[in-house]
Scaffold this active site. Structure first.
Site, PDB file in Angstrom:
ATOM      1  CE  LYS A  34     -17.470 -44.754  25.682  1.00 32.53           C
ATOM      2  NZ  LYS A  34     -16.257 -44.478  24.904  1.00 32.53           N
ATOM      3  CG  ASP A  47     -14.562 -46.640  27.057  1.00 34.06           C
ATOM      4  OD1 ASP A  47     -14.847 -45.911  28.016  1.00 34.06           O
ATOM      5  OD2 ASP A  47     -14.784 -46.322  25.866  1.00 34.06           O
TER       6      ASP A  47
HETATM    7  N1  HSE Z   1     -11.449 -43.346  26.302  1.00 31.60           N
HETATM    8  C1  HSE Z   1     -12.698 -43.121  25.662  1.00 31.60           C
HETATM    9  C2  HSE Z   1     -12.549 -43.395  24.176  1.00 31.60           C
HETATM   10  C3  HSE Z   1     -13.126 -41.710  25.930  1.00 31.60           C
HETATM   11  O1  HSE Z   1     -11.411 -43.485  23.705  1.00 31.60           O
HETATM   12  O2  HSE Z   1     -13.543 -43.522  23.480  1.00 31.60           O
HETATM   13  C4  HSE Z   1     -14.532 -41.388  25.496  1.00 31.60           C
HETATM   14  O3  HSE Z   1     -15.485 -42.148  26.191  1.00 31.60           O
END
Ligand code: HSE
Length: 406
Positions: A198, A194
């Site tokens: 980003k 994740d």
């Molecule tokens: N799973 C992601 C986090 C959600 O914990 O940041 C927000 O993008």
């Protein structure tokens, strides 16, 4: 009245419906927003919105009254297909789907531009923190030198719970899931994927070129133990999962890994579900963005702000980038690492460590462990020495290895 369709009635999608339904935006935009349809395969018979929930995307794409499609489904399929079709049908699309933006952003932004509509994704990075628009607009006069951020709320929450409340990794993760922070498959959070998506989005926005997020060196926090966090704390460092990128010589350096940050570092005090992004602009110097990085309403706030922006400005100033970003090899950069080794014989361990790394910074440790920080050297040299250390002590006895920020 501007009518919105929401694709995906999960945590973020239901938050978007809640924010739009319970607020009035007329004083800000001259028009109200309303949710005309919600797409989801599941049924929600007890929901007050049951009457507008459909499982048929065709009804939405063929509805001329719907101007804005909010995509909060996540994943690539069918989100990519639905997004492209909506843009080609002349509807603007707003999303929180970082996987889709990271992988297909260039193509979708072009489709939006070709159709004179918008593809906006403020919610894809940093949850409720305004970062996409400030980076693309307010900092537009700058050459972005470097971006460094805590970009995942779940992992930051876990690391904070471990050190502040002595919680185990597993319990802290369960908590983060219960609070609605974690991805449907939390492996994406804890393995660093994740954060990787980003930093790929922030890099594309800053440097104008999309990079292959699968090629960014990425390590998560699954190997971090409470002991590592405690040793770090004992010498004035915090362990954080960091996404970092910079442009040099026309190539993009990007990396995701846990890091030991000195307590004097502006990111070291960022705790719980909070995210922070440090941007180094050529004219501004360092600018930092801080706020809740995950959760239903903070993320919905960013999605609805994009919808309002479309109503207000009709997408002028929408972000744009193209394919073709090239990643640079990170192996020449000087790095330092924290090491924790299981070693009953302290003297033998110290001699072995010194023989491999030369002079190291020792950290006070328990009797059966040797803990230290290596001197700076290139990733390549470091990798060779780390392999020697493994051969000397056995891979199973290397209990911790974390990069140290300078
Ligand atoms: N799973 C992601 C986090 C959600 O914990 O940041 C927000 O993008």
């Amino acid at each position: 009245m501007k009518k919105v369709a929401v694709l995906g009635f999960g945590i973020v999608g239901s938050g978007v419906v809640e924010v739009i339904t319970e607020s009035s935006f007329k004083h800000k935009t001259g028009k109200e927003l309303s949710v005309k349809a919600i797409l989801d395969l599941r049924e929600f018979p007890d929901s007050p919105f049951a009457g507008i929930i459909t499982n048929d995307f065709e009804k939405i794409i063929n509805d001329d009254e719907i101007d804005i499609v909010v995509e909060t489904m996540g994943g690539l399929s069918p989100a990519f297909d639905f997004t492209l079709r909506a843009l080609n049908a002349g509807k603007s699309v707003v999303t929180s789907n970082k996987e889709l933006v990271a992988k297909k952003g260039a193509q979708l932004l072009k489709a939006a531009r070709d159709n004179n509509v918008c593809y906006l994704f403020e919610a894809s990075v940093g949850g409720g923190i305004p970062i996409i628009r400030p980076l693309g607009n307010c900092l537009a006069a700058n050459e972005i030198k470097e971006i460094m951020g805590i970009l995942n709320g779940t992992t930051n929450y876990i690391l904070t719970q471990m050190i502040k409340n002595g919680e185990t990794f597993e319990d802290a993760l369960k908590d983060a899931q219960a609070k609605g922070y974690a991805e449907r498959n939390p492996a994406a959070d804890i393995e660093g994927v994740d954060t990787c998506r980003k930093i790929a989005i922030l890099s594309a926005l800053s440097y104008g070129k999309q990079i292959d997020s699968d090629a960014i060196p990425t390590e998560g926090i699954t190997k971090i133990t409470l002991k590592d966090v405690e040793y770090a704390e004992s010498i004035g460092y915090a362990v954080k999962l960091i996404g970092r990128s910079k442009m040099s010589g026309g190539k993009i350096y990007a990396k995701v890994s846990p890091m030991l940050l000195p307590k004097s570092h502006p990111l070291s005090g960022v705790e719980d579900v909070f995210n922070a992004i440090l941007v180094h602009g050529s004219a501004t110097g360092e600018v930092m963005f801080y706020g809740k990085g995950a959760g239903k309403l903070p993320t919905a706030s960013a999605v609805v702000a994009d919808c309002i922006d479309i109503v207000k400005h009709n997408g002028t100033g929408a972000p744009f980038w193209e394919d073709g970003g090239v990643l640079t090899d990170v192996s020449g950069d000087p790095v330092r690492y924290y090491f924790r080794i299981k070693a009953d014989d302290h003297l033998r361990a110290e001699n072995g460590v010194r023989a491999v790394f030369g002079k190291v910074r020792r950290i006070e440790s328990g009797d059966d462990e040797t803990v230290f920080i290596t001197p700076p050297e290139s990733e390549t040299d470091f990798a060779e020495k780390a392999a020697k250390l493994e051969a000397l002590f056995g891979a199973q006895n290397i209990l911790g290895k974390i990069q140290v920020a300078d």
